[in-house]
Write a protein that holds these residues in place. Sequence first.
Motif, mmCIF file in Angstrom:
data_model
loop_
_atom_site.group_PDB
_atom_site.id
_atom_site.type_symbol
_atom_site.label_atom_id
_atom_site.label_comp_id
_atom_site.label_asym_id
_atom_site.label_seq_id
_atom_site.Cartn_x
_atom_site.Cartn_y
_atom_site.Cartn_z
ATOM 1 N N ARG A 42 22.430 31.478 62.585
ATOM 2 C CA ARG A 42 23.486 31.430 63.605
ATOM 3 C C ARG A 42 24.465 30.292 63.332
ATOM 4 N N ASP A 43 23.942 29.138 62.947
ATOM 5 C CA ASP A 43 24.809 27.999 62.634
ATOM 6 C C ASP A 43 25.719 28.304 61.451
ATOM 7 N N CYS A 44 25.155 28.943 60.449
ATOM 8 C CA CYS A 44 25.934 29.313 59.270
ATOM 9 C C CYS A 44 27.056 30.285 59.644
ATOM 10 N N LEU A 45 26.726 31.299 60.450
ATOM 11 C CA LEU A 45 27.742 32.263 60.877
ATOM 12 C C LEU A 45 28.854 31.586 61.669
ATOM 13 N N GLN A 46 28.482 30.686 62.567
ATOM 14 C CA GLN A 46 29.481 29.994 63.389
ATOM 15 C C GLN A 46 30.384 29.101 62.542
ATOM 16 N N GLN A 47 29.829 28.541 61.504
ATOM 17 C CA GLN A 47 30.604 27.659 60.633
ATOM 18 C C GLN A 47 31.765 28.403 59.974
ATOM 19 N N TYR A 48 31.556 29.669 59.690
ATOM 20 C CA TYR A 48 32.581 30.442 58.984
ATOM 21 C C TYR A 48 33.247 31.489 59.868
ATOM 22 N N ASP A 49 33.121 31.363 61.159
ATOM 23 C CA ASP A 49 33.709 32.319 62.094
ATOM 24 C C ASP A 49 35.097 31.844 62.517
ATOM 25 N N GLN A 50 36.081 32.008 61.635
ATOM 26 C CA GLN A 50 37.450 31.601 61.922
ATOM 27 C C GLN A 50 38.388 32.675 61.395
ATOM 28 N N SER A 51 39.256 33.157 62.263
ATOM 29 C CA SER A 51 40.205 34.183 61.844
ATOM 30 C C SER A 51 41.254 33.568 60.918
ATOM 31 N N TYR A 52 41.940 34.435 60.194
ATOM 32 C CA TYR A 52 42.992 33.968 59.295
ATOM 33 C C TYR A 52 44.116 33.311 60.089
ATOM 34 N N ALA A 53 44.443 33.864 61.252
ATOM 35 C CA ALA A 53 45.498 33.284 62.094
ATOM 36 C C ALA A 53 45.120 31.869 62.538
ATOM 37 N N ASP A 54 43.866 31.670 62.931
ATOM 38 C CA ASP A 54 43.406 30.330 63.317
ATOM 39 C C ASP A 54 43.438 29.378 62.122
ATOM 40 N N TYR A 55 43.038 29.878 60.977
ATOM 41 C CA TYR A 55 43.078 29.076 59.754
ATOM 42 C C TYR A 55 44.509 28.634 59.450
ATOM 43 N N GLN A 56 45.459 29.561 59.534
ATOM 44 C CA GLN A 56 46.861 29.250 59.270
ATOM 45 C C GLN A 56 47.381 28.204 60.252
ATOM 46 N N ARG A 57 47.054 28.354 61.526
ATOM 47 C CA ARG A 57 47.499 27.425 62.563
ATOM 48 C C ARG A 57 46.944 26.017 62.273
ATOM 49 N N GLN A 58 45.661 25.948 61.968
ATOM 50 C CA GLN A 58 45.026 24.665 61.675
ATOM 51 C C GLN A 58 45.626 24.043 60.409
ATOM 52 N N ARG A 59 45.890 24.848 59.435
ATOM 53 C CA ARG A 59 46.471 24.365 58.172
ATOM 54 C C ARG A 59 47.862 23.788 58.403
ATOM 55 N N ARG A 60 48.694 24.497 59.186
ATOM 56 C CA ARG A 60 50.037 23.994 59.495
ATOM 57 C C ARG A 60 49.969 22.654 60.225
ATOM 58 N N GLU A 61 49.048 22.526 61.179
ATOM 59 C CA GLU A 61 48.895 21.273 61.918
ATOM 60 C C GLU A 61 48.511 20.126 60.986
ATOM 61 N N LEU A 62 47.584 20.387 60.081
ATOM 62 C CA LEU A 62 47.170 19.349 59.143
ATOM 63 C C LEU A 62 48.298 18.949 58.199
ATOM 64 N N LEU A 63 49.083 19.916 57.755
ATOM 65 C CA LEU A 63 50.204 19.614 56.873
ATOM 66 C C LEU A 63 51.261 18.788 57.599
ATOM 67 N N ARG A 64 51.493 19.071 58.879
ATOM 68 C CA ARG A 64 52.448 18.287 59.671
ATOM 69 C C ARG A 64 51.976 16.845 59.822
#
Length: 67
Positions: A42-64
């Motif tokens: 369950r922990d492993c699944l939760q670690q990688y449970d991120q949609s592409y849209a969420d990934y993109q949003r997080q990536r943009r925030e980090l780049l800013r």
Amino acid sequence: MKKGLLAVPLVVLAACSNQQIYDSVQRNRLHNCEKYSGPQYRDCLQQYDQSYADYQRQRRELLREEE
């Protein structure tokens, strides 16, 4: 004008390719979770449970933040 029209499909194609790569990597990571059981699984699944849209949003925030 023609160069601008040619650039639009390339940008769309690149975005599709990036999402396809992301999805493929996520599937591989989730598949690797199968070697665990119970809470570790369950922990492993939760670690990688991120949609592409969420990934993109997080990536943009980090780049800013880096600017």
